[in-house]
Write an enzyme that holds these catalytic residues in place. Structure first.
Site, PDB file in Angstrom:
ATOM      1  CG  LEU A  90       3.626  18.950   9.567  1.00 25.54           C
ATOM      2  CD1 LEU A  90       4.850  19.106   8.682  1.00 25.54           C
ATOM      3  CD2 LEU A  90       2.514  18.248   8.817  1.00 25.54           C
ATOM      4  CG  ASP A  91       2.525  13.000  13.230  1.00 23.93           C
ATOM      5  OD1 ASP A  91       3.289  12.990  12.245  1.00 23.93           O
ATOM      6  OD2 ASP A  91       1.502  12.297  13.309  1.00 23.93           O
ATOM      7  CB  SER A  92       7.799  12.549  15.194  1.00 25.53           C
ATOM      8  OG  SER A  92       7.014  11.416  15.523  1.00 25.53           O
ATOM      9  CG  ASP A  96       2.561  14.149   9.488  1.00 24.10           C
ATOM     10  OD1 ASP A  96       2.303  13.102   8.858  1.00 24.10           O
ATOM     11  OD2 ASP A  96       1.745  14.730  10.223  1.00 24.10           O
TER      12      ASP A  96
END
Length: 128
Positions: free
Chosen positions: A83-85, A87
Site C-alpha cells: 500500500l502507498d501512503s 491507501d
C-alpha cells in the site's frame, strides 16, 4: 535569599475547605499524595487487544487494494501489503469509522502496520 524570606513572610495563600463528599471533587488528598480520580466512564473502557486485532485485520482484509491472504496481525502496510501512503490514510479512515473515534493526523502518520494500529486503538479510551 533575603528577598525570598521577605517575600514568604508576607505571602498569603487562600485555602478552601474540601466538601465532605469525595465524589464532588476531582482530586483526593491522602497522606500528602495527590491522587487523580477518573470518571466511571473512562475507567475500564479500554477494548480487549484480541478483539481489536480481529476487527483491525477484518477492516484491512476488506480494503479493496489488499490481497486478504497477505493480511496478518504483524503485516506492514507498505512492505507486506504493497500500500502507498494514500491507501494507508484510507485504512486509517476505515478504522476511525469501525472504532467510532478520530485518530489525530500526527498519530495516523506514525501507524504503518496492523500491530501499531492495534496498539494505538487498544490503548485509546474513546475506541468503541
Amino acid at each position: 535569599m533575603a528577598a525570598r524570606s521577605a517575600l514568604l513572610k508576607y505571602l498569603r495563600v487562600h485555602v478552601q475547605d474540601f466538601p465532605q463528599n469525595p465524589r464532588l471533587i476531582p482530586f483526593t488528598l491522602s497522606s500528602n499524595v495527590l491522587l487523580r480520580r477518573f470518571s466511571e466512564e473512562v475507567r475500564g473502557s479500554f477494548l480487549d487487544k484480541s478483539e481489536v486485532t480481529d476487527r483491525v485485520v477484518s477492516v484491512v482484509k476488506n480494503f479493496q487494494k489488499v490481497d486478504p491472504s497477505k493480511v496478518t496481525p504483524n503485516a506492514h502496510f507498505q512492505n507486506d501489503l504493497g500500500l502507498d501512503s494514500l491507501d494507508a490514510q484510507e485504512i486509517m479512515m476505515a478504522l476511525e469509522e469501525e472504532f467510532k473515534f478520530e485518530i489525530p493526523d500526527n498519530e495516523a502518520d506514525k501507524i504503518n502496520s496492523i500491530s501499531l494500529a492495534v496498539d494505538f486503538i487498544a490503548s485509546h479510551p474513546q475506541a468503541k
